[in-house]
Design a protein around this motif. Structure first.
Motif, mmCIF file in Angstrom:
data_model
loop_
_atom_site.group_PDB
_atom_site.id
_atom_site.type_symbol
_atom_site.label_atom_id
_atom_site.label_comp_id
_atom_site.label_asym_id
_atom_site.label_seq_id
_atom_site.Cartn_x
_atom_site.Cartn_y
_atom_site.Cartn_z
ATOM 1 N N ASN A 1 0.834 -1.209 0.000
ATOM 2 C CA ASN A 1 0.000 0.000 0.000
ATOM 3 C C ASN A 1 0.862 1.249 0.000
ATOM 4 O OD1 ASN A 1 -2.371 -1.335 -0.034
ATOM 5 N ND2 ASN A 1 -2.715 -1.230 2.181
ATOM 6 N N VAL A 2 1.951 1.212 0.763
ATOM 7 C CA VAL A 2 2.819 2.384 0.848
ATOM 8 C C VAL A 2 3.742 2.460 -0.369
ATOM 9 C CG1 VAL A 2 4.627 3.490 2.193
ATOM 10 C CG2 VAL A 2 2.700 2.427 3.350
ATOM 11 N N ALA A 3 4.225 1.303 -0.823
ATOM 12 C CA ALA A 3 5.226 1.306 -1.894
ATOM 13 C C ALA A 3 4.676 1.871 -3.202
ATOM 14 C CB ALA A 3 5.753 -0.111 -2.122
ATOM 15 N N VAL A 4 3.357 1.834 -3.391
ATOM 16 C CA VAL A 4 2.800 2.372 -4.632
ATOM 17 C C VAL A 4 2.486 3.865 -4.510
ATOM 18 C CG1 VAL A 4 1.821 0.175 -5.351
ATOM 19 C CG2 VAL A 4 0.451 1.740 -3.981
ATOM 20 N N MET A 5 2.737 4.436 -3.313
ATOM 21 C CA MET A 5 2.462 5.853 -3.141
ATOM 22 C C MET A 5 3.460 6.681 -3.945
ATOM 23 S SD MET A 5 -0.128 5.987 -1.364
ATOM 24 C CE MET A 5 -0.639 7.153 -0.167
ATOM 25 N N GLU A 6 2.995 7.879 -4.328
ATOM 26 C CA GLU A 6 3.850 8.678 -5.195
ATOM 27 C C GLU A 6 5.083 9.222 -4.475
ATOM 28 O OE1 GLU A 6 0.786 11.092 -6.676
ATOM 29 O OE2 GLU A 6 0.469 9.857 -8.446
ATOM 30 N N TYR A 7 5.009 9.344 -3.139
ATOM 31 C CA TYR A 7 6.225 9.846 -2.475
ATOM 32 C C TYR A 7 7.355 8.820 -2.526
ATOM 33 C CZ TYR A 7 4.114 7.582 1.711
ATOM 34 O OH TYR A 7 3.536 6.726 2.586
ATOM 35 N N VAL A 8 6.999 7.539 -2.611
ATOM 36 C CA VAL A 8 8.043 6.530 -2.789
ATOM 37 C C VAL A 8 8.609 6.623 -4.207
ATOM 38 C CG1 VAL A 8 8.551 4.070 -2.770
ATOM 39 C CG2 VAL A 8 6.997 5.029 -1.073
ATOM 40 N N GLU A 9 7.700 6.803 -5.174
ATOM 41 C CA GLU A 9 8.160 6.984 -6.554
ATOM 42 C C GLU A 9 9.033 8.227 -6.659
ATOM 43 O OE1 GLU A 9 5.184 6.388 -9.729
ATOM 44 O OE2 GLU A 9 6.025 8.216 -10.592
ATOM 45 N N ALA A 10 8.635 9.283 -5.955
ATOM 46 C CA ALA A 10 9.428 10.518 -5.985
ATOM 47 C C ALA A 10 10.835 10.254 -5.443
ATOM 48 C CB ALA A 10 8.733 11.602 -5.165
ATOM 49 N N ALA A 11 10.945 9.449 -4.400
ATOM 50 C CA ALA A 11 12.262 9.132 -3.849
ATOM 51 C C ALA A 11 13.077 8.311 -4.835
ATOM 52 C CB ALA A 11 12.104 8.381 -2.530
ATOM 53 N N GLN A 12 12.393 7.381 -5.547
ATOM 54 C CA GLN A 12 13.103 6.592 -6.557
ATOM 55 C C GLN A 12 13.609 7.492 -7.675
ATOM 56 O OE1 GLN A 12 9.963 3.878 -7.436
ATOM 57 N NE2 GLN A 12 10.702 2.307 -6.016
ATOM 58 N N LEU A 13 12.748 8.434 -8.095
ATOM 59 C CA LEU A 13 13.140 9.347 -9.169
ATOM 60 C C LEU A 13 14.313 10.219 -8.729
ATOM 61 C CD1 LEU A 13 9.789 10.595 -10.713
ATOM 62 C CD2 LEU A 13 11.413 8.957 -11.647
ATOM 63 N N ARG A 14 14.345 10.530 -7.439
ATOM 64 C CA ARG A 14 15.442 11.347 -6.933
ATOM 65 C C ARG A 14 16.751 10.557 -7.012
ATOM 66 N NH1 ARG A 14 14.492 11.985 -1.266
ATOM 67 N NH2 ARG A 14 12.478 12.827 -1.875
ATOM 68 N N GLY A 15 16.634 9.205 -7.046
ATOM 69 C CA GLY A 15 17.819 8.374 -7.129
ATOM 70 C C GLY A 15 18.205 7.773 -5.794
ATOM 71 N N GLU A 16 17.281 7.816 -4.805
ATOM 72 C CA GLU A 16 17.582 7.257 -3.493
ATOM 73 C C GLU A 16 17.789 5.746 -3.589
ATOM 74 O OE1 GLU A 16 18.017 9.077 -0.949
ATOM 75 O OE2 GLU A 16 16.788 10.884 -1.095
ATOM 76 N N GLY A 17 18.640 5.234 -2.699
ATOM 77 C CA GLY A 17 18.904 3.802 -2.680
ATOM 78 C C GLY A 17 17.837 3.059 -1.895
ATOM 79 N N PRO A 18 17.855 1.714 -1.983
ATOM 80 C CA PRO A 18 16.837 0.909 -1.313
ATOM 81 C C PRO A 18 16.822 1.113 0.205
ATOM 82 C CG PRO A 18 18.532 -0.477 -2.301
ATOM 83 C CD PRO A 18 18.756 0.905 -2.800
ATOM 84 N N ARG A 19 18.000 1.359 0.817
ATOM 85 C CA ARG A 19 18.037 1.507 2.264
ATOM 86 C C ARG A 19 17.218 2.738 2.703
ATOM 87 N NH1 ARG A 19 21.725 0.932 6.857
ATOM 88 N NH2 ARG A 19 23.045 -0.463 5.702
ATOM 89 N N TRP A 20 17.419 3.864 2.009
ATOM 90 C CA TRP A 20 16.682 5.087 2.333
ATOM 91 C C TRP A 20 15.188 4.846 2.149
ATOM 92 C CZ3 TRP A 20 17.454 10.202 3.935
ATOM 93 C CH2 TRP A 20 16.352 11.043 3.748
ATOM 94 N N ILE A 21 14.827 4.257 0.998
ATOM 95 C CA ILE A 21 13.412 4.072 0.694
ATOM 96 C C ILE A 21 12.756 3.194 1.747
ATOM 97 C CG2 ILE A 21 11.825 3.004 -0.957
ATOM 98 C CD1 ILE A 21 13.621 4.120 -3.158
ATOM 99 N N LEU A 22 13.461 2.124 2.145
ATOM 100 C CA LEU A 22 12.904 1.206 3.134
ATOM 101 C C LEU A 22 12.767 1.873 4.502
ATOM 102 C CD1 LEU A 22 11.960 -1.700 2.961
ATOM 103 C CD2 LEU A 22 14.146 -2.411 3.909
ATOM 104 N N THR A 23 13.857 2.514 4.963
ATOM 105 C CA THR A 23 13.840 2.993 6.349
ATOM 106 C C THR A 23 13.192 4.359 6.494
ATOM 107 O OG1 THR A 23 16.042 3.941 6.105
ATOM 108 C CG2 THR A 23 15.905 1.707 6.968
ATOM 109 N N LYS A 24 13.320 5.233 5.489
ATOM 110 C CA LYS A 24 12.797 6.597 5.656
ATOM 111 C C LYS A 24 11.430 6.786 5.021
ATOM 112 C CE LYS A 24 16.586 8.181 7.524
ATOM 113 N NZ LYS A 24 16.840 9.003 8.676
ATOM 114 N N GLU A 25 11.170 6.100 3.923
ATOM 115 C CA GLU A 25 9.897 6.348 3.240
ATOM 116 C C GLU A 25 8.846 5.320 3.631
ATOM 117 O OE1 GLU A 25 9.612 9.032 1.438
ATOM 118 O OE2 GLU A 25 11.687 9.582 1.070
#
Lengths: 550, 294, 348
Positions: B179-203
């Protein structure tokens, strides 16, 4: 009732009279006012438009006119007289008998409001049969007649289908047929076309208007769209925060709104920017074809040029592939074939292959700021992350830059500690803009960035975006379905339909005739503030159809 | 100037958050308060068992099944050990083992569940199918089978139950994670180029925490009941370790003489799980309320 | 092909695959036995010859794949091998040990389901219809409490209640009460039927006698699963009543009865059936504990005894039966959900 309108009221006797209506809703462990003392009256055969922004209480008033409060809401005060009967004083069983037989309702989302387990026909005639007005056979025959009058395809057989088997526009018309089945005195239309594309909307609006006129049914038409309400209503009531702002006959209201608030609603439609041709191109999309895994192609052979420091508006309806285009440009969806070049260099196909600096130079703003901001990050965390990530700013330098960005988006630094949940929709969208700006980008892709916002907020966001473009020379790809937005912001326009580019060129070229056939259809379907627009459009289309047949 | 404003703003924010928790606590129904007090009591007893208990955990006295008296407040068991002492040590053993098992089960389940939600694709497919199969055997039955093979030591008990329970944690973590992973703020973090660790722990993680905390309470109850059931059946925690489940079985015969001693450990189990459930119920209600508020 | 048929076939295929993998897991139980297992089973006095003979009997000398297919082949014919407990004296097959006990367990499970399912659905629907009323609140708190009780706690509480019928008046507690109070408590206690607290069942037990003796285990299980099932039913119905088409039905002036029967129910089968299947599966687990408490000669008690004596073939057979039942229940729920889904029944 204002005396200046009385000339238009000869259509019939008084049908509905709501006095001093108060409705409250329960949230956060207490009751909040939603409607605060609204009066309205309606005569037989008259259509009243209720218009306002989100939170104005317009839908709640519409439902209250049926003596109904949504679960979690209650009518606390006031009187509702329907044809002389006090709806609030009568017994629930009697009120139920009235609903569906003399007062009917048409909901915003027909797809969700039809029961998936029953055929359309059975649902259409349910009230007629349940209230013992006619036999099932007679009701079925009548429903088919209604389907025909509402221009549903295959009117004799469409009733035997299930809701998921017909399209959204058809469902909305079937729901109107359902409301009409008992020949009610009053129908409440609650944003019936909001979820539809403009080209579909025209057909539904025409059907609804025709049948309401034919049966001389009174209606309350709830919408946020001024141009739509101008076509449908004899009289318009403007609402804000649960109170009436003003009420007048439609033509008069459009010609000379009395209140400031109404004028600001009107003004938004007139925002238009002169186009500026571009010197060179920042982004060139060449023959892109894209598809989601194992599915049909969503983009076919799309080529688009994005000028530096200018705005390209990509216009299309749902299914046109405009949002997929954004995913291809950002690298989220690698294209099947074709290439993109950015500032003279070929852009790697996938997100992973792109170096950080490329990612920095292309930023994105989304339609729903609610979903685009992490609800657990403060405004400061959101804005400072790109600064730290791309530019390596830390400590005081970072704080200073965050302050500058807040200034650019015209927000106070007090907001820095807030979570997104504590901001309004427009403020959230500003934060998203600041996050994109923080990266010092050259290109920002704006995906329907204003369509989730109220009209006045839309205007503010569009003005902000234009000002930022002038200051920083950033290019926009502006994805939208709304022609007014295109007029407001675009230099160039790309029209898309079913995954293909229909037309591309400077705004004036595209928006002035002659048009490509699809562009013609799209542009002509956008409702205008002229109350005669729909009538004229239907006449024009009918003439053309007859002309083509001859 | 700016910095002082900043400080003021921060402190205001902190206060509102603290006060929000305080008002939520103030509004908490009696059942939630009851639960919180009981849980704190259990934790207190479990931590201080050796100092509170009147006798040693395995100390044997001459009289078996002694009646309630001054010396043995709730009597002695079938071997002549003080039941009160065994109850107090039982808190430490039973709760400790259940807590360790739940922690392990969460560490495995949440990590794999969130990874599956984030990467989807083949990793998700493999993990999800494996979990489907593991969950197609009722967990108590599976546990009984595995225990018959590996024997009933505390280590194998913890490992087996944690493995079986982590499948349920995985399902939930994956569902909320998706539910969270499909949110646009996660996509925004991916587009920013964040790594998996940031996305998992911060987003992702901060947004799935409330349901996971609630689930931790529920899973703890479930694990606790499973271990108690296994011990009751005689294949869980083994003698001479004091444990509530085994104590019920060992003293069960007393029931036929109208003696309620075996109901004490059973009641101790019930009281704790009821309390945890009350707190979780309130927590779920309170956090969903906060979300509605916007 | 009709999408319903196709989806059902897919689900059946998936169920078979799951069952296949489960048999592999259960089979591996033997393969995973520690090396000194034979010695542990046979005791210190075992000679190398007897150990070798035992290992040959459980087949450790043959390749695993061959053994697996031989095992599955036997199971399909109803042969689960012979019990480890049978090696001295005459051979006892697992099948003959299990058969009567399986009947007893099925008897208990069906009896419980017949009481629990209608009760839980009824209460759940009532709580959903009158949500936030005092009825809903009371039911909510009571079920939240009983959910948290271990099965054996409920079981012994009930047993104690029945024993108190005879013993209460003699207790010190009763004597410390005023006489009229003690007498009235005793009177209330004596209203409780004197269900047997030990379930002595044999294959000669007549049907109604069987029902009578299984009453207490059945009531215990009912109390435990009704709470779960009722709560889940309530949630499912509330979610259903929140759908826009239910609002629409209200606005069409339909009566509450019509709304529930005509508009909610046809869409509620899938969630309700899922709830039932989930809780019947829960019943399987509850059965094990309850059988032990009341010494009810069912398959659960057998499995626990077999685990204690490490009689692996019996454990395997029991685990397989439980797992297969569980898979079957879930499969049935899935198929009913599919067969009542209008989108699948009436494709575009």
């Amino acid at each position: 009732m204002k005396s200046k309108n009385s000339g238009q009221r000869e259509k019939g006797t008084k049908l509905l009279s709501v006095r001093n209506l108060h409705v409250e809703g329960f949230s956060d462990e207490r009751w909040h006012p939603i409607v605060r003392g609204v009066d309205l009256s309606l005569k037989r055969g008259e259509v009243l438009g209720l218009i306002g922004e989100s939170g104005a209480g317009k839908s709640t008033i519409g439902l209250a006119a049926m003596g109904y409060a949504k679960p979690g809401c209650r009518i606390t005060q006031g009187s509702i007289l329907f044809d002389g009967i006090d709806l609030l004083a009568m017994a629930e069983t009697a009120r139920r008998r009235l609903r569906g037989s003399r007062i009917a309702y048409v909901a915003q989302s027909a797809a969700a409001s039809f029961n998936p387990a029953h055929r359309l026909l059975d649902q259409t005639v349910e009230t007629v049969v349940a209230h013992g007005i006619a036999s099932r056979e007679a009701a079925n025959r009548d429903a088919m007649k209604l389907y025909r009058r509402l221009h549903l395809p295959d009117p004799d057989t469409i009733g035997f289908r299930y809701p998921h088997q017909v399209s959204g526009g058809q469902l909305q018309r079937a729901m109107t047929a359902m409301a009409m089945a008992c020949r009610p005195d009053l129908i409440v239309f609650d944003e019936p076309t909001t979820a539809l594309d403009v080209t579909t909307q025209v057909e539904v609006l025409a059907s609804i208007r025709k049948i309401v006129e034919e049966f001389n049914t009174a209606a309350i038409y709830v919408t946020h769209d001024l141009a739509v309400v101008a076509q449908m209503a004899n009289r318009i009531m403007v609402l804000r925060h649960g109170r009436t702002v003003e009420e007048a006959e439609t033509r008069q209201m459009l010609a000379a709104p009395a209140e400031d608030y109404t004028r600001t609603l009107w003004a938004v439609r007139k925002l238009a920017k002169p186009e500026v041709p571009a010197a060179d191109h920042l982004l060139t999309i060449d023959n892109i074809t894209a598809a989601y895994a194992g599915k049909v192609k969503v983009l076919q052979d799309v080529s688009i040029k994005v000028p530096r420091g200018r705005t390209v508006a990509v216009v299309g309806e749902s299914g046109s592939g405009k949002s997929t285009l954004a995913r291809v440009i950002t690298g989220l969806l690698p294209p099947v074939s074709g290439s993109i070049s950015f500032a003279g260099h070929r852009l790697p196909r996938t997100l992973k292959e792109r170096p950080k600096d490329i990612l920095r130079r292309i930023q994105m703003i989304y339609q729903m700021p609610d979903n685009a901001l992490n609800p657990r990050q403060t405004v400061e965390e959101v804005i400072s992350r790109p600064l730290e990530f791309y530019l390596g700013l830390k400590g005081a330098a970072c704080d200073r830059r965050v302050g500058e960005l807040m200034h650019m988006i015209e927000m106070d630094e007090n907001f820095l500690d807030r979570l997104p949940g504590e901001l309004s929709g427009g403020q959230k969208q500003r934060i998203c803009i600041a996050r994109a700006l923080a990266a010092n980008p050259e290109l920002i892709i704006c995906d329907e960035v204003t369509s989730a916002l109220d009209q006045i907020v839309q205007e503010e966001i569009l003005k902000l975006l234009m000002r930022l473009q002038q200051e920083f020379g950033v290019s926009y790809i502006f994805i939208t379905h709304d022609i007014a937005t295109v007029r407001a912001i675009a230099d160039e326009v790309v029209v898309m339909h079913q995954g293909k580019v229909v037309e591309q060129g400077l705004k004036t070229e595209i928006l002035t005739p002659p048009h490509a056939p699809y562009t013609e259809l799209l542009l002509s379907s956008v409702p205008e503030m002229d109350p005669d627009w729909l009538t004229k459009l239907l006449e024009t289309r009918e003439r053309k159809r007859v002309g083509a047949a001859n | 100037m700016t910095s002082t404003e900043h400080v003021v703003a921060v402190s205001r924010q902190r206060r509102t958050r603290a006060s929000r928790v305080k008002t939520a606590l103030k509004k908490a129904p009696f059942s939630a308060w009851f639960g919180i007090v009981v849980i704190l009591g259990y934790v207190f007893v479990a931590l201080l068992a050796p100092w509170i208990a009147p006798y040693g955990e395995t100390q044997v006295f001459t009289e078996a099944f002694a009646p309630w008296s001054q010396e043995f407040i709730v009597g002695t068991d079938q071997l002549g050990r003080d039941v009160l002492t065994r109850l107090i040590y039982g808190a430490r053993n039973t709760i400790g083992i259940a807590f360790a098992t739940t922690l392990l089960s969460f560490a495995v389940g949440v990590t794999l569940g969130l990874l599956a939600a984030m990467y989807r694709g083949w990793l998700d497919q493999i993990l999800s199918r494996a979990v489907d199969v593991l969950m197609s055997i009722p967990s108590l039955i599976f546990a009984l089978m595995l225990l018959s093979i590996f024997g009933s030591s505390v280590t194998s008990l913890i490992l087996i139950i944690a493995l079986l329970d982590s499948t349920r944690v995985f399902r939930l973590a994956r569902a909320v994670g998706l539910n969270v992973a499909v949110m646009e703020y996660v996509e925004a973090a991916q587009l920013r180029g964040e790594g998996p660790r940031w996305i998992l722990t911060k987003e992702i993680l901060p947004n799935v925490l409330p349901p996971l905390i609630a689930e931790f309470g529920l899973r703890f109850c479930f694990v606790f009941l499973t271990i108690a059931a296994l011990s009751f059946l005689g294949v869980g925690i083994q003698p001479p370790t004091a444990d509530w489940g085994s104590m019920v079985r060992e003293n069960a015969t007393l029931i036929t003489y109208g003696d309620i001693t075996p109901l004490l450990p059973a009641g101790a189990i019930a009281l704790l799980t009821v309390s945890v459930n009350f707190v979780v119920d309130w927590f779920l209600h309170a956090t969903s309320g906060l979300r509605d508020e916007k | 092909m009709n999408p319903v048929v196709r989806t059902v076939l897919q689900r059946l295929g998936l169920g078979l695959i799951t069952l296949f993998i489960v048999t592999i897991i259960i089979f591996s139980a033997i393969a995973m036995l520690p090396g000194d297992f034979a010695k542990a089973m046979l005791g210190q006095s075992a000679t190398p010859e007897t150990v070798a003979a035992f290992q040959r009997e459980i087949g450790i000398d043959r390749p695993p794949v061959e053994r697996y297919f031989a095992w599955v082949g036997q199971i399909v014919q109803g042969d689960f091998g012979s019990s480890f407990a049978s090696r001295t004296g005459y051979r006892r097959t697992v099948a003959e040990i299990i058969a009567p006990r399986l009947y007893n367990t099925m008897f208990l499970a069906v009896m419980t389901a017949l009481i629990a399912v209608p009760l839980a659905l009824g209460l759940g629907i009532l709580a959903a219809l009158y949500r936030n009323s005092w009825f809903d609140r009371v039911v909510n708190t009571v079920t939240l409490t009983t959910i948290s009780f271990p099965e054996f706690f409920v079981a012994y509480m009930l047993a104690y209640l029945i024993i108190s019928r005879d013993t209460f008046i003699g207790t010190e507690f009763a004597q410390s009460l005023p006489e009229w109070l003690a007498a009235s408590i005793n009177w209330v206690l004596n209203l409780v039927p004197k269900f047997p607290t030990l379930a002595n069942i044999s294959d000669q037990t007549p049907f109604w006698e069987h029902v009578w003796r299984a009453a207490l285990p059945s009531i215990t299980l009912t109390l435990v699963i009704v709470a779960h099932m009722m709560r889940m039913t309530r949630t499912a119905i509330i979610n259903m009543l929140a759908s826009p088409y239910i609002d629409m039905a209200r606005l069409k002036g339909m009566s509450p009865m019509t709304i529930v029967l005509r508009h909610a129910l046809p869409n509620a089968w899938a969630p309700i059936v899922t709830v039932i299947a989930f809780n019947l599966a829960y019943l399987i687990v509850g059965v094990v504990v309850v059988e032990v408490v009341f010494v009810y000669p069912g398959i659960g008690q057998l499995m626990v005894d077999a685990v204690k004596s490490r009689d692996v073939p019996v454990v395997q057979a029991c685990a397989l039966i439980f797992a297969a039942t569980y898979i079957l229940l879930n499969l049935t729920a899935d198929i009913i959900s599919i067969a009542t889904n209008p989108r699948l029944l009436h494709p575009r």
